[in-house]
Design a protein around this motif. Structure first.
Motif, PDB file in Angstrom:
ATOM      1  N   HIS A  93      37.752  39.752  37.523  1.00 11.23           N
ATOM      2  CA  HIS A  93      38.298  39.002  38.790  1.00 11.23           C
ATOM      3  C   HIS A  93      37.275  39.191  40.137  1.00 11.23           C
ATOM      4  O   HIS A  93      37.041  38.235  40.918  1.00 11.23           O
ATOM      5  N   ARG A  94      36.945  40.591  40.480  1.00 11.77           N
ATOM      6  CA  ARG A  94      35.862  40.702  41.631  1.00 11.77           C
ATOM      7  C   ARG A  94      34.687  39.863  41.309  1.00 11.77           C
ATOM      8  O   ARG A  94      34.135  39.258  42.348  1.00 11.77           O
ATOM      9  N   ILE A  95      34.097  39.910  40.248  1.00 13.04           N
ATOM     10  CA  ILE A  95      32.701  38.966  40.110  1.00 13.04           C
ATOM     11  C   ILE A  95      33.031  37.536  39.952  1.00 13.04           C
ATOM     12  O   ILE A  95      32.297  36.939  41.024  1.00 13.04           O
ATOM     13  N   ARG A  96      34.043  37.163  39.792  1.00 12.91           N
ATOM     14  CA  ARG A  96      34.610  35.726  39.764  1.00 12.91           C
ATOM     15  C   ARG A  96      34.377  35.260  41.204  1.00 12.91           C
ATOM     16  O   ARG A  96      34.192  34.269  41.672  1.00 12.91           O
ATOM     17  N   ASP A  97      35.243  35.899  41.915  1.00 12.45           N
ATOM     18  CA  ASP A  97      35.676  35.789  43.371  1.00 12.45           C
ATOM     19  C   ASP A  97      34.069  35.880  44.055  1.00 12.45           C
ATOM     20  O   ASP A  97      33.920  34.934  45.165  1.00 12.45           O
ATOM     21  N   TYR A  98      33.488  36.761  43.890  1.00 13.01           N
ATOM     22  CA  TYR A  98      32.264  37.015  44.625  1.00 13.01           C
ATOM     23  C   TYR A  98      31.150  35.830  44.333  1.00 13.01           C
ATOM     24  O   TYR A  98      30.741  35.142  45.083  1.00 13.01           O
ATOM     25  N   LEU A  99      31.146  35.285  42.957  1.00 12.03           N
ATOM     26  CA  LEU A  99      30.181  34.448  42.692  1.00 12.03           C
ATOM     27  C   LEU A  99      30.770  32.988  43.128  1.00 12.03           C
ATOM     28  O   LEU A  99      30.160  31.875  43.866  1.00 12.03           O
ATOM     29  N   ALA A 100      32.060  32.755  43.385  1.00  8.63           N
ATOM     30  CA  ALA A 100      32.707  31.410  43.980  1.00  8.63           C
ATOM     31  C   ALA A 100      32.455  31.436  45.354  1.00  8.63           C
ATOM     32  O   ALA A 100      32.115  30.466  46.192  1.00  8.63           O
ATOM     33  N   LEU A 101      32.461  32.624  46.120  1.00  9.89           N
ATOM     34  CA  LEU A 101      32.369  32.662  47.549  1.00  9.89           C
ATOM     35  C   LEU A 101      30.866  32.693  48.024  1.00  9.89           C
ATOM     36  O   LEU A 101      30.584  32.027  49.172  1.00  9.89           O
ATOM     37  N   VAL A 127      29.735  35.823  32.830  1.00  8.42           N
ATOM     38  CA  VAL A 127      29.080  35.649  34.169  1.00  8.42           C
ATOM     39  C   VAL A 127      28.535  34.236  33.903  1.00  8.42           C
ATOM     40  O   VAL A 127      28.502  33.238  34.624  1.00  8.42           O
ATOM     41  N   ILE A 128      27.851  33.824  32.704  1.00 13.13           N
ATOM     42  CA  ILE A 128      27.285  32.588  32.586  1.00 13.13           C
ATOM     43  C   ILE A 128      28.096  31.675  32.389  1.00 13.13           C
ATOM     44  O   ILE A 128      28.030  30.208  32.983  1.00 13.13           O
ATOM     45  N   ASN A 129      29.482  31.746  31.912  1.00 13.23           N
ATOM     46  CA  ASN A 129      30.490  30.856  31.977  1.00 13.23           C
ATOM     47  C   ASN A 129      31.145  30.570  33.443  1.00 13.23           C
ATOM     48  O   ASN A 129      31.459  29.517  33.638  1.00 13.23           O
ATOM     49  N   GLN A 130      30.830  31.437  34.281  1.00 17.40           N
ATOM     50  CA  GLN A 130      31.365  31.280  35.584  1.00 17.40           C
ATOM     51  C   GLN A 130      30.626  30.590  36.523  1.00 17.40           C
ATOM     52  O   GLN A 130      30.685  29.985  37.491  1.00 17.40           O
ATOM     53  N   THR A 131      29.086  30.458  36.227  1.00 18.69           N
ATOM     54  CA  THR A 131      28.251  29.822  36.855  1.00 18.69           C
ATOM     55  C   THR A 131      27.783  28.326  36.524  1.00 18.69           C
ATOM     56  O   THR A 131      27.092  28.397  35.296  1.00 18.69           O
ATOM     57  N   SER A 132      27.723  27.540  37.414  1.00 19.90           N
ATOM     58  CA  SER A 132      27.175  26.218  37.087  1.00 19.90           C
ATOM     59  C   SER A 132      26.191  25.660  38.177  1.00 19.90           C
ATOM     60  O   SER A 132      25.558  24.817  37.488  1.00 19.90           O
ATOM     61  N   HIS A 133      25.896  26.633  39.049  1.00 16.65           N
ATOM     62  CA  HIS A 133      24.853  26.344  39.921  1.00 16.65           C
ATOM     63  C   HIS A 133      23.936  27.344  40.123  1.00 16.65           C
ATOM     64  O   HIS A 133      22.881  27.452  40.924  1.00 16.65           O
ATOM     65  N   THR A 134      24.072  28.432  39.259  1.00 17.64           N
ATOM     66  CA  THR A 134      23.317  29.815  39.551  1.00 17.64           C
ATOM     67  C   THR A 134      22.407  30.179  38.455  1.00 17.64           C
ATOM     68  O   THR A 134      23.041  30.202  37.634  1.00 17.64           O
ATOM     69  N   ASN A 135      21.371  30.651  38.835  1.00 16.65           N
ATOM     70  CA  ASN A 135      20.263  30.939  37.664  1.00 16.65           C
ATOM     71  C   ASN A 135      20.554  32.310  37.254  1.00 16.65           C
ATOM     72  O   ASN A 135      20.800  33.195  38.393  1.00 16.65           O
ATOM     73  N   VAL A 136      20.855  32.623  36.036  1.00 12.12           N
ATOM     74  CA  VAL A 136      21.184  33.962  35.622  1.00 12.12           C
ATOM     75  C   VAL A 136      20.000  34.809  34.999  1.00 12.12           C
ATOM     76  O   VAL A 136      19.708  34.337  33.836  1.00 12.12           O
ATOM     77  N   LEU A 137      19.537  35.613  35.436  1.00 10.60           N
ATOM     78  CA  LEU A 137      18.515  36.655  35.034  1.00 10.60           C
ATOM     79  C   LEU A 137      19.102  37.995  34.226  1.00 10.60           C
ATOM     80  O   LEU A 137      19.648  38.762  34.873  1.00 10.60           O
ATOM     81  N   ILE A 138      18.783  37.899  32.973  1.00 11.91           N
ATOM     82  CA  ILE A 138      19.409  38.842  32.166  1.00 11.91           C
ATOM     83  C   ILE A 138      18.133  39.891  31.678  1.00 11.91           C
ATOM     84  O   ILE A 138      17.179  39.581  30.955  1.00 11.91           O
TER      85      ILE A 138
END
Length: 259
Positions: A93-101, A127-138
């Motif tokens: 929940h906290r990650i989802r809110d952080y990414l949205a904000l 995280v990958i499912n939550q991001t549509s405009h963010t590059n995710v470095l794993i």
């Protein structure tokens, strides 16, 4: 006089495991290479006892002290300021809110084996499912990857948008090495022009072992970072989620490019 604005906003998800220092070091190197501003984000999860939330003040203070020490020491070494945010609650929940904000341009996290740590594979998928405009470095916990200078970079598929091309160009701007292009397709190879000095292409025919062959070639060619657009994985004939399969099988750091 205010400091000049950085080109990229980079966020780092830290779980304060033994790999956190490595993840932050790699994120600092990335920030230096592509002109990024760096922020650490940590979630202190709720603990429950007998079905009730326990007091988290001690855990929160301890985590905060560890993070402050880590980023102050590393920021000084790399001459790059690092900010941080901490919250407690349900991790997803906290990650989802952080990414949205905050909508960072790049999100950095460690890929952990499922039974260890907060940021397990399920968090990676989330995280990958939550991001549509963010590059995710794993970054895998066994990766020995500390610099983006003169990088051996590869990318998968042909579906690169302008925004994807921009980050790849910034990653390779100080490298004279060719960019390696990996693809799985039944179509005849087509001549494609890419906006960098040299590209070496590797084409694999569709089939049950295509992804295994590609992964082996990625390692064999000493590719240090593989860029994977979300869309590209949909072209592979696999029963499981293609992106999940790529994350699980690939032995090098991955940059998942947004839709």
């Amino acid at each position: 006089m205010e400091a000049a604005a950085k080109k990229y906003r980079i966020s780092v998800l830290l779980d304060m495991s033994k790999s956190s220092a490595f993840v932050l070091t790699s994120a600092l190197e990335l920030a230096k290479q592509i002109d990024g501003a760096l922020e650490v984000f940590h979630v202190n999860p709720y603990n429950t006892r007998n079905g009730k939330r326990s007091s988290m003040t001690k855990d929160y203070d301890s985590s905060q002290a560890q993070i402050k020490e880590l980023i102050i020491n590393m920021g000084k070494q790399e001459h790059l300021p690092v900010t941080y945010k901490m919250e407690h609650g349900r991790v997803k929940h906290r990650i989802r809110d952080y990414l949205a904000l905050h909508r960072p341009d790049i999100l950095v996290l460690g890929k952990r084996r499922p039974r260890f740590g907060i940021f397990s594979e399920s968090i990676t998928d989330f995280v990958i499912n939550q991001t549509s405009h963010t590059n995710v470095l794993i970054l895998g916990e066994d990766d020995k990857f500390h610099t983006f200078k003169d990088i051996n970079l590869g990318f998968f598929g042909n579906e690169l948008k302008a925004s994807n091309l921009e980050v790849i160009k910034d990653l390779t701007r100080n490298s004279e090495k060719p960019v390696r292009h990996f693809d799985i397709s039944q179509d005849q190879p087509q001549k494609t022009e890419f906006p960098w000095h040299k590209t070496v292409s590797y084409k694999f025919s569709k089939g049950v072992n295509a992804l295994d062959g590609l992964v082996n070639y990625v390692s064999h060619t000493n590719t240090q970072l593989l860029c994977v657009p979300k869309k590209a994985g949909k072209r592979i004939m696999l029963k499981n989620n293609p992106i999940k399969a790529i994350i699980r099988k690939t032995k090098v750091p991955l940059l998942i490019l947004p839709k």
